[in-house]
Motif scaffolding. Structure first.
Motif, mmCIF file in Angstrom:
data_model
loop_
_atom_site.group_PDB
_atom_site.id
_atom_site.type_symbol
_atom_site.label_atom_id
_atom_site.label_comp_id
_atom_site.label_asym_id
_atom_site.label_seq_id
_atom_site.Cartn_x
_atom_site.Cartn_y
_atom_site.Cartn_z
ATOM 1 N N GLU A 194 -7.336 -9.874 -26.593
ATOM 2 C CA GLU A 194 -7.094 -11.318 -26.570
ATOM 3 C C GLU A 194 -7.461 -11.950 -27.923
ATOM 4 O O GLU A 194 -6.732 -12.758 -28.482
ATOM 5 C CB GLU A 194 -7.947 -11.919 -25.439
ATOM 6 N N THR A 195 -8.612 -11.543 -28.457
ATOM 7 C CA THR A 195 -9.076 -12.178 -29.692
ATOM 8 C C THR A 195 -8.171 -11.871 -30.868
ATOM 9 O O THR A 195 -8.041 -12.694 -31.781
ATOM 10 C CB THR A 195 -10.484 -11.668 -30.056
ATOM 11 N N VAL A 196 -7.580 -10.692 -30.869
ATOM 12 C CA VAL A 196 -6.721 -10.337 -31.990
ATOM 13 C C VAL A 196 -5.508 -11.268 -32.015
ATOM 14 O O VAL A 196 -5.097 -11.763 -33.061
ATOM 15 C CB VAL A 196 -6.307 -8.852 -31.893
ATOM 16 N N GLN A 197 -4.991 -11.539 -30.816
ATOM 17 C CA GLN A 197 -3.870 -12.467 -30.774
ATOM 18 C C GLN A 197 -4.318 -13.888 -31.081
ATOM 19 O O GLN A 197 -3.604 -14.674 -31.673
ATOM 20 C CB GLN A 197 -3.209 -12.395 -29.418
ATOM 21 N N ASN A 198 -5.552 -14.170 -30.682
ATOM 22 C CA ASN A 198 -6.086 -15.486 -30.979
ATOM 23 C C ASN A 198 -6.270 -15.695 -32.470
ATOM 24 O O ASN A 198 -6.194 -16.809 -32.970
ATOM 25 C CB ASN A 198 -7.428 -15.668 -30.284
ATOM 26 N N LEU A 199 -6.529 -14.588 -33.152
ATOM 27 C CA LEU A 199 -6.660 -14.663 -34.601
ATOM 28 C C LEU A 199 -5.383 -15.249 -35.206
ATOM 29 O O LEU A 199 -5.427 -16.119 -36.088
ATOM 30 C CB LEU A 199 -6.898 -13.239 -35.121
ATOM 31 N N MET A 200 -4.241 -14.785 -34.689
ATOM 32 C CA MET A 200 -2.974 -15.333 -35.189
ATOM 33 C C MET A 200 -2.821 -16.789 -34.752
ATOM 34 O O MET A 200 -2.361 -17.622 -35.528
ATOM 35 C CB MET A 200 -1.800 -14.486 -34.697
ATOM 36 N N GLY B 88 -14.573 -13.571 -28.472
ATOM 37 C CA GLY B 88 -14.628 -14.994 -28.761
ATOM 38 C C GLY B 88 -14.690 -15.265 -30.250
ATOM 39 O O GLY B 88 -14.551 -14.349 -31.063
ATOM 40 N N MET B 89 -14.905 -16.512 -30.581
ATOM 41 C CA MET B 89 -14.988 -16.902 -31.991
ATOM 42 C C MET B 89 -16.174 -17.819 -32.182
ATOM 43 O O MET B 89 -16.589 -18.508 -31.244
ATOM 44 C CB MET B 89 -13.750 -17.651 -32.408
ATOM 45 N N GLU B 90 -16.667 -17.830 -33.389
ATOM 46 C CA GLU B 90 -17.814 -18.675 -33.685
ATOM 47 C C GLU B 90 -17.645 -19.173 -35.114
ATOM 48 O O GLU B 90 -17.319 -18.402 -35.999
ATOM 49 C CB GLU B 90 -19.066 -17.802 -33.568
ATOM 50 N N LEU B 91 -17.845 -20.477 -35.300
ATOM 51 C CA LEU B 91 -17.782 -21.006 -36.660
ATOM 52 C C LEU B 91 -19.158 -21.539 -37.024
ATOM 53 O O LEU B 91 -19.681 -22.436 -36.344
ATOM 54 C CB LEU B 91 -16.743 -22.128 -36.739
ATOM 55 N N GLY B 92 -19.743 -20.963 -38.044
ATOM 56 C CA GLY B 92 -21.061 -21.423 -38.482
ATOM 57 C C GLY B 92 -20.896 -22.659 -39.359
ATOM 58 O O GLY B 92 -20.171 -22.638 -40.351
ATOM 59 N N ILE C 54 -19.272 -19.498 -41.949
ATOM 60 C CA ILE C 54 -18.763 -18.162 -41.607
ATOM 61 C C ILE C 54 -17.976 -18.275 -40.307
ATOM 62 O O ILE C 54 -18.501 -18.777 -39.306
ATOM 63 C CB ILE C 54 -19.917 -17.148 -41.422
ATOM 64 N N LEU C 55 -16.743 -17.838 -40.346
ATOM 65 C CA LEU C 55 -15.945 -17.779 -39.111
ATOM 66 C C LEU C 55 -16.018 -16.342 -38.603
ATOM 67 O O LEU C 55 -15.631 -15.411 -39.309
ATOM 68 C CB LEU C 55 -14.490 -18.165 -39.385
ATOM 69 N N THR C 56 -16.567 -16.183 -37.406
ATOM 70 C CA THR C 56 -16.713 -14.841 -36.847
ATOM 71 C C THR C 56 -15.760 -14.673 -35.670
ATOM 72 O O THR C 56 -15.742 -15.517 -34.768
ATOM 73 C CB THR C 56 -18.157 -14.616 -36.346
ATOM 74 N N ILE C 57 -15.004 -13.616 -35.726
ATOM 75 C CA ILE C 57 -14.065 -13.324 -34.642
ATOM 76 C C ILE C 57 -14.590 -12.064 -33.960
ATOM 77 O O ILE C 57 -14.614 -10.998 -34.561
ATOM 78 C CB ILE C 57 -12.654 -13.107 -35.217
ATOM 79 N N ARG C 58 -15.074 -12.211 -32.731
ATOM 80 C CA ARG C 58 -15.675 -11.069 -32.021
ATOM 81 C C ARG C 58 -14.639 -10.418 -31.123
ATOM 82 O O ARG C 58 -13.995 -11.097 -30.320
ATOM 83 C CB ARG C 58 -16.833 -11.519 -31.129
ATOM 84 N N LEU C 59 -14.512 -9.109 -31.268
ATOM 85 C CA LEU C 59 -13.552 -8.390 -30.429
ATOM 86 C C LEU C 59 -14.212 -7.769 -29.225
ATOM 87 O O LEU C 59 -13.625 -7.619 -28.178
ATOM 88 C CB LEU C 59 -12.853 -7.301 -31.229
ATOM 89 N N ALA D 50 -20.457 -3.223 -31.246
ATOM 90 C CA ALA D 50 -19.928 -4.542 -31.587
ATOM 91 C C ALA D 50 -18.752 -4.389 -32.544
ATOM 92 O O ALA D 50 -18.786 -3.560 -33.452
ATOM 93 C CB ALA D 50 -21.011 -5.379 -32.264
ATOM 94 N N SER D 51 -17.711 -5.177 -32.311
ATOM 95 C CA SER D 51 -16.591 -5.224 -33.252
ATOM 96 C C SER D 51 -16.388 -6.674 -33.642
ATOM 97 O O SER D 51 -16.250 -7.523 -32.756
ATOM 98 C CB SER D 51 -15.294 -4.728 -32.609
ATOM 99 N N GLU D 52 -16.381 -6.927 -34.911
ATOM 100 C CA GLU D 52 -16.160 -8.312 -35.329
ATOM 101 C C GLU D 52 -15.556 -8.386 -36.717
ATOM 102 O O GLU D 52 -15.667 -7.458 -37.516
ATOM 103 C CB GLU D 52 -17.466 -9.110 -35.290
ATOM 104 N N ILE D 53 -14.923 -9.513 -36.959
ATOM 105 C CA ILE D 53 -14.425 -9.831 -38.293
ATOM 106 C C ILE D 53 -15.163 -11.090 -38.718
ATOM 107 O O ILE D 53 -15.242 -12.045 -37.931
ATOM 108 C CB ILE D 53 -12.913 -10.133 -38.264
#
Ligand code: NAD
Length: 485
Positions: free
Chosen positions: A184-190, A373-377, A363-368, A338-341
């Motif tokens: 889901e998160t990978v598609q959310n990245l787009m 989910g996503m987190e914006l610092g 920092i924008l973190t995209i957790r797979l 953990a997998s994240e970008i």
């Protein structure tokens, strides 16, 4: 909040390797969940096809056990639902390399249905299956085939596999699965990149200091040591999963969300990758620890030089990214799964708050995984009196929190991808030229290790990887993000 489930058209799905580990753990329980979600029409049929001598009832019993063991507990206990699913199953014993079973399989296929063939078998059988599906006229021009990783172990073998499929199937019929792309998160990245005005103007080397991609696992290779030792982290993870994530984070906006438009842009990213200097790659191998043997013991080769960890610094030679490093790392037996970008933005050009305010970065973190989910610092004022001190707080969007109970209904990667196959949507599947380009980039790195007799650096199990991997980033004045669950 979860979008409406739209049933797919009726289909016959044949799972070659339908008795195997992948089919039992992922494919069949995933299909059951799709049925429970209402996405699979009543006419859909799933036919297991494997070497094992089983009849339909025997296969149904096997799948029932698989659902009980690996299925979503929410649905696995629904006896009527499971029985309904099992009714849609059939089985035929087939030899991929011989003549047995093919006539019977043909007899089970129905006219007017979408036909999909999942090759959940070793890649050495892909060509045999493709040939027999065509020779027995089981697959036609509209049929789809799904192939599992590993898609080759180098460029030459990937080309040979592509050629063996291309002899019988058009590229538009071939679905190469990388389950990371189904998340889901990978598609959310787009969606985040191309559906918002907020990020894309900042998504370049002018504003992004660097990007980190981490895929950390706590498990070792015990149980699949003989396979893994011929592969290593570079082939097993970087060439496919991490490369796909890199492509999605770095690609230009495609003109439309259409399979070839997206895949054309991903391919351009791989082609823009700079060759990697061997000083910018660190390989590691886990040592023995209190709770398990070393890598070399796991693969039963005291001299193995295969890496269970790799970290690297990559550069992209294009207008958007020249000067922004991408740090990638992946490994086994690390401290957390953990997998994240993480997209680390540059410092503000000038701090009006003076030196005491410290250094703060968005920092924008995209957790797979886990907890997609996503987190914006963002930087805010530390609450309370006593001057202007700054602190970073996360704007957190865990999908589980945001969607509540409905998050449980979000399809997992395999389910989603199989439904995409039935719908005929290749966007989240790798095209043949993408796979070949990734190998063309990977091969010289691996050959360099072999030529230099490179020995991976040991690291403690439960750690963040070898010390040299820390230095790789420290010497650029940066640091890895803490790997956390
Ligand atoms: P497995 O060994 O558990 O199962 C192999 C299946 O192939 C069995 O059903 C077997 O009967 C069938 N088979 C073997 N030779 C055959 C032949 N000549 N004719 C017909 N059927 C034959 O393997 P698996 O773990 O299920 O993996 C299947 C494929 O998926 C492999 O390519 C693997 O690399 C890939 N894969 C597996 C996983 C996983 O989690 N298991 C993950 C990613 C990719």
């Amino acid at each position: 909040m979860v979008s409406r489930v739209i049933p797919v058209d009726p289909f016959d799905l044949v799972i070659f390797g339908g008795t195997g580990d992948l089919a039992r753990r992922k494919i069949l329980p995933g299909l059951y969940r799709r049925m429970a979600a209402g996405q699979m029409p009543a006419e859909a049929r799933i036919i297991g096809a494997a070497r094992t001598d089983l009849d339909r009832a025997g296969y149904q019993a096997m799948v029932r056990e698989a659902i009980e063991e690996f299925g979503d507990p929410k649905h696995a206990g629904d006896a009527a639902g499971v029985s309904d699913f099992l009714e849609r199953l059939d089985y035929v014993a087939v030899d991929a390399t011989g003549d047995d079973g093919w006539k019977e399989l043909k007899g089970k296929m129905r006219d007017g249905m979408i036909r999909a063939f999942y090759f959940s078998v070793g890649p050495s059988l892909f060509g045999d299956l493709a040939e027999r599906l065509k020779a027995h006229k089981i697959a036609g021009d509209e049929s789809r085939i799904v192939v599992e990783k590993p898609f080759g172990h180098d460029l030459a073998s990937a080309k040979a596999l592509n050629a063996s499929l291309a002899r019988y199937f058009d590229e538009t019929q071939i679905y190469r699965i990388d389950h990371y792309l189904g998340k889901e998160t990978v598609q959310n990245l787009m969606a985040v990149r191309f559906g918002n005005m907020l990020f894309e103007p900042l998504w370049n080397s002018q504003y992004v200091d660097h990007i980190q991609i981490t895929v950390a696992e706590t498990v070792g290779v015990a149980g699949r040591g003989s396979y893994y030792d011929k592969s290593g982290a570079m082939r097993d993870m970087v060439q496919n999963h991490l490369m796909q994530l890199l492509c999605l984070i770095a690609m230009e906006p495609p003109a439309k969300f259409d399979p070839d438009a997206v895949r054309d842009e991903k391919l351009k990213v791989i082609r823009a990758l700079d060759p990697v200097d061997h000083h910018e790659i660190v390989r590691g191998q886990y040592d023995a620890g209190a709770d398990g043997p070393s890598y070399r013991e796991d693969v039963e080769d005291p001299k193995s030089r295969t890496e269970s960890y790799v970290a690297m610094k990559l550069g992209l030679s294009n207008w958007r990214w020249a000067g922004t490093p991408f740090y990638l790392r992946t490994g086994k037996r690390l401290k957390t799964r953990a997998s994240e970008i993480a997209v680390v933005f540059k410092d503000a050009p000038h701090s009006i708050f003076g030196p005491d305010a410290g250094r703060h970065r968005n920092i924008l973190t995209i957790r797979l995984q886990p907890n997609e989910g996503m987190e914006l610092g963002v930087t805010i004022k530390e609450p309370g009196p006593g001057g202007m001190r700054l602190m970073d707080v996360p704007l957190d969007m865990s999908f589980a929190d945001a969607l509540g109970d409905e998050a449980e209904e979000v399809p997992d990667a395999y389910e989603r991808l199989i439904m995409d196959v039935i719908r005929g949507n290749q966007t989240l599947f790798m095209r043949g030229d993408e796979v070949e380009a990734a190998w063309a980039w990977t091969d010289p790195i691996i050959e360099g290790w072999i030529d230099r007799h490179d020995v991976p650096k040991p690291y403690d199990p439960g750690s963040s990887g070898p010390d040299d991997a820390m230095l790789l980033v420290h010497r650029d004045g940066r640091k890895w993000r803490d790997i956390r669950a």
